[in-house]
Scaffold this motif. Sequence first.
Motif, short mmCIF file in Angstrom:
data_model
loop_
_atom_site.label_atom_id
_atom_site.label_comp_id
_atom_site.label_asym_id
_atom_site.label_seq_id
_atom_site.Cartn_x
_atom_site.Cartn_y
_atom_site.Cartn_z
N ARG A 25 0.87 -1.17 0.00
CA ARG A 25 0.00 0.00 0.00
C ARG A 25 0.91 1.23 0.00
NH1 ARG A 25 -4.34 -1.51 4.59
NH2 ARG A 25 -2.54 -2.37 5.63
N PRO A 26 0.39 2.42 -0.32
CA PRO A 26 1.25 3.60 -0.42
C PRO A 26 2.14 3.84 0.79
CG PRO A 26 -0.88 4.10 -1.35
CD PRO A 26 -0.99 2.73 -0.74
N TYR A 29 4.88 1.35 0.70
CA TYR A 29 5.82 1.65 -0.39
C TYR A 29 6.77 2.78 0.01
CZ TYR A 29 7.76 3.09 -4.84
OH TYR A 29 8.65 3.43 -5.84
N LEU A 70 -1.43 10.05 -2.32
CA LEU A 70 -1.48 8.65 -2.72
C LEU A 70 -2.76 7.95 -2.26
CD1 LEU A 70 2.23 7.70 -1.98
CD2 LEU A 70 1.15 7.89 -4.23
N GLN A 72 -3.61 7.19 1.01
CA GLN A 72 -3.52 6.45 2.28
C GLN A 72 -2.69 7.25 3.25
OE1 GLN A 72 -1.15 2.92 2.50
NE2 GLN A 72 -2.18 2.21 4.32
N TYR A 83 -8.11 0.68 5.47
CA TYR A 83 -7.83 0.81 4.04
C TYR A 83 -7.90 -0.56 3.37
CZ TYR A 83 -6.26 5.62 4.59
OH TYR A 83 -6.21 6.96 4.84
N ASP A 85 -7.00 -3.85 1.28
CA ASP A 85 -5.77 -4.62 1.23
C ASP A 85 -5.79 -5.54 0.02
OD1 ASP A 85 -3.26 -5.34 2.11
OD2 ASP A 85 -4.00 -6.91 3.43
N TRP A 90 -4.62 -0.25 -5.15
CA TRP A 90 -3.40 0.55 -5.07
C TRP A 90 -2.56 0.51 -6.34
CZ3 TRP A 90 -4.45 3.46 -1.28
CH2 TRP A 90 -5.12 2.97 -0.18
N THR A 91 -3.11 0.06 -7.43
CA THR A 91 -2.31 -0.07 -8.65
C THR A 91 -2.80 0.83 -9.78
OG1 THR A 91 -3.60 -2.01 -9.28
CG2 THR A 91 -1.49 -2.41 -8.17
N THR A 95 -1.50 6.58 -8.75
CA THR A 95 -0.90 6.21 -7.47
C THR A 95 0.52 5.71 -7.66
OG1 THR A 95 -3.05 5.67 -6.52
CG2 THR A 95 -1.14 4.70 -5.46
N HIS A 188 7.44 -3.31 -5.39
CA HIS A 188 6.03 -3.10 -5.12
C HIS A 188 5.34 -4.28 -4.46
CE1 HIS A 188 4.90 0.81 -6.70
NE2 HIS A 188 5.87 0.64 -7.57
#
Length: 190
Positions: A25-26, A29, A70, A72, A83, A85, A90-91, A95, A188
């Motif tokens: 997740r952001p 990352y 982003l 989050q 959030y 999962d 998230w892709t 983002t 990622h």
Amino acid sequence: MVKPLLMTLFSSSEFWAAVGQKVRRPMEYLIATYRTLNVRPEASPAFKQDGGRPAFARGLRQVHDKLRQLGQYPMGQPTPDGYPDVYVAWTSAGTMVSGWNEAGDLLAGYRTEFTFTPADALVARPPATAGAYVDALAQRLVHQKLSAKEKALILGVAGVPAGAKVDATFNGAVTAVARAILASPQHHLR
């Protein structure tokens, strides 16, 4: 009864089908990127104090703003379930590109509120050839070797063949090469 539980888990097709389906997740990352680049809370020598907030406070605000951008950020989910999962949450292109840009900003030295390892110092003794340098950089950044296809794509970013001689700056392209590696699936996926 741990052993039978693990045997059941590891022999299930659902378990093995999940490989590569979870992305960071952001927040994960950014934390992984900051950790990989050895980001520290001290201001870099290039930081210019303007009489306002201290460097650390300004840096934390930038991180918070990036997380908000982003999608989050701490306490930002209005519902109690947290959030999402799942991969698709998230892709999105926006983002992912925004996360890559944050890595690029760090590597380029634009985040002066923090201290971090410069791109040309990520590998202690950079190899003389481009291919070996990419291997060493990938090992340092994502802790694994890239496939031949991925390595060729990374070398394409720099526009050099694997056997080309390079210096510690990858002939001026180390920031772009490191950013491309941090944009790879290896960085990622979790």
